[in-house]
Scaffold this motif. Structure first.
Motif, short mmCIF file in Angstrom:
data_model
loop_
_atom_site.label_atom_id
_atom_site.label_comp_id
_atom_site.label_asym_id
_atom_site.label_seq_id
_atom_site.Cartn_x
_atom_site.Cartn_y
_atom_site.Cartn_z
N GLY A 57 0.80 -1.23 0.00
CA GLY A 57 0.00 0.00 0.00
C GLY A 57 0.83 1.27 0.00
O GLY A 57 1.92 1.32 -0.57
N LYS A 58 0.31 2.29 0.67
CA LYS A 58 0.99 3.59 0.65
C LYS A 58 2.27 3.59 1.48
O LYS A 58 3.06 4.53 1.39
N ARG A 59 2.50 2.56 2.27
CA ARG A 59 3.71 2.48 3.09
C ARG A 59 4.79 1.59 2.47
O ARG A 59 5.75 1.22 3.12
N ILE A 60 4.65 1.27 1.19
CA ILE A 60 5.62 0.38 0.54
C ILE A 60 6.98 1.07 0.45
O ILE A 60 7.08 2.29 0.33
#
Length: 109
Positions: A57-60
């Motif tokens: 997700g956005k924390r990759i």
């Protein structure tokens, strides 16, 4: 604040480790078997589970491609220069490798 963040990170890392060591997906997960990531014809298996090591997700991880390339280059460099074999004792017999778990960042690796 810092403590809470590190607890979340620790829980997240343990979840990733549990997924990546699932015996249903990878039989004998504690054994070193690089062939488990290859298809029958020798090509690399496309396994979406392996990308979990870089997050989702956005924390990759933004550096995941850099790390993949850096590890490939480092490994290729070592293998092109050195003859990597098992150590031998004074009789010329190979010394068996003993793998022991170690604790790294409070995780058993």
């Amino acid at each position: 604040m810092v403590f809470r963040s590190s607890v979340r990170l620790s829980v997240r890392l343990r979840c990733y480790r549990a997924i990546l060591h699932d015996p249903k997906l990878y039989p004998d997960p504690e054994e070193f078997k690089p062939e488990r990531f290859l298809n029958k014809d020798g090509t690399v298996r496309d396994d979406p589970t392996l990308s979990l090591a870089f997050g989702i997700g956005k924390r990759i991880c933004p550096g995941r491609h850099f790390v993949d390339a850096a590890i490939f280059i480092a490994t290729a460099s070592v293998l092109s220069v050195f003859n990597v074999t098992k150590a031998k004792d004074e009789n010329g017999l190979e010394i068996p490798v003993k793998v022991e778990p170690c604790v790294l960042l409070r995780l058993v690796v």
